[in-house]
Design a protein around this motif. Structure first.
Motif, PDB file in Angstrom:
ATOM      1  N   GLN A   4      33.516  20.483  30.165  1.00 21.56           N
ATOM      2  CA  GLN A   4      34.261  20.715  31.401  1.00 21.56           C
ATOM      3  C   GLN A   4      34.983  22.042  31.293  1.00 21.56           C
ATOM      4  OE1 GLN A   4      37.263  17.771  32.156  1.00 21.56           O
ATOM      5  NE2 GLN A   4      37.870  18.681  34.076  1.00 21.56           N
ATOM      6  N   LEU A   5      34.852  22.848  32.314  1.00 21.62           N
ATOM      7  CA  LEU A   5      35.533  24.134  32.380  1.00 21.62           C
ATOM      8  C   LEU A   5      36.497  24.082  33.558  1.00 21.62           C
ATOM      9  CD1 LEU A   5      35.818  27.039  31.377  1.00 21.62           C
ATOM     10  CD2 LEU A   5      33.965  27.660  32.928  1.00 21.62           C
ATOM     11  N   ASP A   6      37.768  24.347  33.269  1.00 23.79           N
ATOM     12  CA  ASP A   6      38.804  24.323  34.299  1.00 23.79           C
ATOM     13  C   ASP A   6      39.696  25.534  34.081  1.00 23.79           C
ATOM     14  OD1 ASP A   6      40.607  23.667  36.270  1.00 23.79           O
ATOM     15  OD2 ASP A   6      41.514  22.015  35.175  1.00 23.79           O
ATOM     16  N   GLY A   7      39.462  26.578  34.858  1.00 22.89           N
ATOM     17  CA  GLY A   7      40.238  27.803  34.693  1.00 22.89           C
ATOM     18  C   GLY A   7      39.998  28.404  33.320  1.00 22.89           C
ATOM     19  N   HIS A   8      41.042  28.483  32.531  1.00 20.36           N
ATOM     20  CA  HIS A   8      40.949  29.037  31.175  1.00 20.36           C
ATOM     21  C   HIS A   8      40.940  27.948  30.118  1.00 20.36           C
ATOM     22  CE1 HIS A   8      41.313  33.262  32.230  1.00 20.36           C
ATOM     23  NE2 HIS A   8      42.092  32.848  33.213  1.00 20.36           N
ATOM     24  N   HIS A   9      40.491  26.754  30.484  1.00 15.91           N
ATOM     25  CA  HIS A   9      40.453  25.637  29.542  1.00 15.91           C
ATOM     26  C   HIS A   9      39.021  25.094  29.466  1.00 15.91           C
ATOM     27  CE1 HIS A   9      42.773  22.160  27.648  1.00 15.91           C
ATOM     28  NE2 HIS A   9      41.494  21.914  27.460  1.00 15.91           N
ATOM     29  N   LEU A  10      38.477  25.068  28.264  1.00 15.73           N
ATOM     30  CA  LEU A  10      37.149  24.508  28.014  1.00 15.73           C
ATOM     31  C   LEU A  10      37.329  23.217  27.228  1.00 15.73           C
ATOM     32  CD1 LEU A  10      34.026  24.640  27.886  1.00 15.73           C
ATOM     33  CD2 LEU A  10      34.297  25.960  25.774  1.00 15.73           C
ATOM     34  N   ARG A  11      36.794  22.153  27.761  1.00 14.99           N
ATOM     35  CA  ARG A  11      36.946  20.841  27.130  1.00 14.99           C
ATOM     36  C   ARG A  11      35.569  20.297  26.760  1.00 14.99           C
ATOM     37  NH1 ARG A  11      39.202  15.874  30.660  1.00 14.99           N
ATOM     38  NH2 ARG A  11      38.483  14.229  29.309  1.00 14.99           N
ATOM     39  N   LEU A  12      35.413  19.912  25.494  1.00 14.85           N
ATOM     40  CA  LEU A  12      34.198  19.251  25.025  1.00 14.85           C
ATOM     41  C   LEU A  12      34.596  17.830  24.634  1.00 14.85           C
ATOM     42  CD1 LEU A  12      32.920  22.058  22.645  1.00 14.85           C
ATOM     43  CD2 LEU A  12      32.158  21.610  24.966  1.00 14.85           C
ATOM     44  N   ARG A  13      33.946  16.841  25.210  1.00 19.46           N
ATOM     45  CA  ARG A  13      34.303  15.456  24.912  1.00 19.46           C
ATOM     46  C   ARG A  13      33.108  14.739  24.291  1.00 19.46           C
ATOM     47  NH1 ARG A  13      36.537  12.046  29.645  1.00 19.46           N
ATOM     48  NH2 ARG A  13      34.349  11.692  30.009  1.00 19.46           N
ATOM     49  N   LEU A  14      33.359  14.116  23.142  1.00 23.00           N
ATOM     50  CA  LEU A  14      32.325  13.417  22.393  1.00 23.00           C
ATOM     51  C   LEU A  14      32.530  11.917  22.478  1.00 23.00           C
ATOM     52  CD1 LEU A  14      32.572  15.459  19.062  1.00 23.00           C
ATOM     53  CD2 LEU A  14      31.183  15.971  21.063  1.00 23.00           C
ATOM     54  N   ASP A  15      31.437  11.177  22.503  1.00 19.77           N
ATOM     55  CA  ASP A  15      31.554   9.728  22.355  1.00 19.77           C
ATOM     56  C   ASP A  15      31.382   9.381  20.877  1.00 19.77           C
ATOM     57  OD1 ASP A  15      28.761   9.584  21.788  1.00 19.77           O
ATOM     58  OD2 ASP A  15      28.266   9.090  23.864  1.00 19.77           O
ATOM     59  N   GLU A  16      31.505   8.127  20.535  1.00 16.34           N
ATOM     60  CA  GLU A  16      31.452   7.704  19.129  1.00 16.34           C
ATOM     61  C   GLU A  16      30.104   8.021  18.474  1.00 16.34           C
ATOM     62  OE1 GLU A  16      33.662   6.253  16.895  1.00 16.34           O
ATOM     63  OE2 GLU A  16      35.228   6.686  18.342  1.00 16.34           O
ATOM     64  N   ALA A  17      29.009   7.824  19.201  1.00 13.95           N
ATOM     65  CA  ALA A  17      27.682   8.112  18.636  1.00 13.95           C
ATOM     66  C   ALA A  17      27.534   9.600  18.340  1.00 13.95           C
ATOM     67  CB  ALA A  17      26.584   7.644  19.583  1.00 13.95           C
ATOM     68  N   GLU A  18      28.032  10.443  19.231  1.00 14.99           N
ATOM     69  CA  GLU A  18      27.955  11.889  19.007  1.00 14.99           C
ATOM     70  C   GLU A  18      28.854  12.312  17.846  1.00 14.99           C
ATOM     71  OE1 GLU A  18      26.996  13.226  23.597  1.00 14.99           O
ATOM     72  OE2 GLU A  18      29.056  12.749  23.011  1.00 14.99           O
ATOM     73  N   LEU A  19      30.020  11.678  17.734  1.00 15.23           N
ATOM     74  CA  LEU A  19      30.905  11.964  16.604  1.00 15.23           C
ATOM     75  C   LEU A  19      30.231  11.590  15.290  1.00 15.23           C
ATOM     76  CD1 LEU A  19      33.609  12.796  15.378  1.00 15.23           C
ATOM     77  CD2 LEU A  19      34.399  10.453  15.810  1.00 15.23           C
ATOM     78  N   THR A  20      29.576  10.456  15.262  1.00 17.43           N
ATOM     79  CA  THR A  20      28.853  10.022  14.053  1.00 17.43           C
ATOM     80  C   THR A  20      27.759  11.020  13.712  1.00 17.43           C
ATOM     81  OG1 THR A  20      29.339   7.703  14.483  1.00 17.43           O
ATOM     82  CG2 THR A  20      27.460   8.172  13.044  1.00 17.43           C
ATOM     83  N   GLN A  21      27.003  11.459  14.701  1.00 15.62           N
ATOM     84  CA  GLN A  21      25.945  12.445  14.471  1.00 15.62           C
ATOM     85  C   GLN A  21      26.536  13.758  13.951  1.00 15.62           C
ATOM     86  OE1 GLN A  21      23.382  13.311  17.802  1.00 15.62           O
ATOM     87  NE2 GLN A  21      22.499  15.100  16.783  1.00 15.62           N
ATOM     88  N   LEU A  22      27.632  14.210  14.544  1.00 19.21           N
ATOM     89  CA  LEU A  22      28.275  15.451  14.106  1.00 19.21           C
ATOM     90  C   LEU A  22      28.751  15.333  12.666  1.00 19.21           C
ATOM     91  CD1 LEU A  22      29.368  18.288  14.773  1.00 19.21           C
ATOM     92  CD2 LEU A  22      31.437  17.156  15.644  1.00 19.21           C
ATOM     93  N   ALA A  23      29.379  14.224  12.329  1.00 16.96           N
ATOM     94  CA  ALA A  23      29.880  14.027  10.964  1.00 16.96           C
ATOM     95  C   ALA A  23      28.741  13.933   9.954  1.00 16.96           C
ATOM     96  CB  ALA A  23      30.747  12.769  10.897  1.00 16.96           C
ATOM     97  N   THR A  24      27.649  13.306  10.341  1.00 17.79           N
ATOM     98  CA  THR A  24      26.506  13.108   9.434  1.00 17.79           C
ATOM     99  C   THR A  24      25.667  14.377   9.291  1.00 17.79           C
ATOM    100  OG1 THR A  24      26.401  10.784  10.053  1.00 17.79           O
ATOM    101  CG2 THR A  24      24.436  11.722   9.029  1.00 17.79           C
ATOM    102  N   ASP A  25      25.293  14.975  10.422  1.00 16.88           N
ATOM    103  CA  ASP A  25      24.391  16.128  10.416  1.00 16.88           C
ATOM    104  C   ASP A  25      25.121  17.466  10.318  1.00 16.88           C
ATOM    105  OD1 ASP A  25      22.449  14.203  10.827  1.00 16.88           O
ATOM    106  OD2 ASP A  25      22.192  14.657  12.953  1.00 16.88           O
ATOM    107  N   GLY A  26      26.407  17.463  10.626  1.00 19.94           N
ATOM    108  CA  GLY A  26      27.173  18.703  10.601  1.00 19.94           C
ATOM    109  C   GLY A  26      27.022  19.539  11.863  1.00 19.94           C
ATOM    110  N   GLN A  27      26.243  19.046  12.822  1.00 13.20           N
ATOM    111  CA  GLN A  27      26.065  19.780  14.067  1.00 13.20           C
ATOM    112  C   GLN A  27      25.626  18.849  15.188  1.00 13.20           C
ATOM    113  OE1 GLN A  27      23.149  22.796  13.445  1.00 13.20           O
ATOM    114  NE2 GLN A  27      21.561  21.385  12.832  1.00 13.20           N
TER     115      GLN A  27
END
Length: 118
Positions: A4-27
Motif C-alpha cells: 500500500q502506498l499512501d503519500g510518503h508512506h509505503l506499507r508491506l503487510r505479510l500474512d503468517e504463511a509469507e512470514l514463514t516463507q521469508l524466515a525459511t527462505d530469506g526472501q
C-alpha cells in the motif's frame, strides 16, 4: 504480501504463511499486474549481514532488505499492531505482519491441546 502506498508512506503487510516463507527462505517476492500491462515487482529479503534496513529501486521494481536478526526479533513478538519501520529517502517504509492472521494462527496453535488434535 500486500503493498500500500499512501503519500510518503509505503506499507508491506505479510500474512503468517509469507512470514514463514521469508524466515525459511530469506526472501519473498510478489508481482502485480500494472496499469500499462507490465508487471510491478517487490522483493523482500532478509540479510544476516545488514545492520540497517534499506530500500532500492522504484515502485514498479522494488527491493526491501531487512536485517535478519532485527526483523525476526520483531516478528517473534507478534501479534503486534506496529510495523518494522524505517526511512528510505523521503518515504517511510513499514513492514507489518497481519495482526488478525497472527491471532488466528496463535489461537489454532493453543487450541491443539496436549494430545496434538485441534
Amino acid at each position: 504480501m500486500k503493498l500500500q502506498l499512501d503519500g510518503h508512506h509505503l506499507r508491506l503487510r505479510l500474512d503468517e504463511a509469507e512470514l514463514t516463507q521469508l524466515a525459511t527462505d530469506g526472501q519473498l517476492a510478489e508481482c502485480w499486474p500494472g496499469i500499462d500491462g507490465d508487471e510491478a515487482h517487490c522483493r523482500l529479503r532478509l540479510d544476516a549481514g545488514a545492520t540497517e534496513p534499506a530500500c532500492a529501486g522504484n515502485f514498479t521494481d522494488l527491493e526491501v532488505v531487512l536485517p535478519r536478526a532485527g526483523f525476526l526479533a520483531f516478528a517473534a513478538e507478534r501479534p503486534r499492531r506496529d510495523g518494522f519501520n524505517f526511512q528510505a529517502g523521503t518515504v517511510v517504509v513499514s513492514v507489518e505482519i497481519d495482526v488478525r492472521d497472527s491471532r488466528r494462527a496463535k489461537a489454532h496453535t493453543l487450541g491443539q491441546g496436549d494430545d496434538g488434535r485441534g
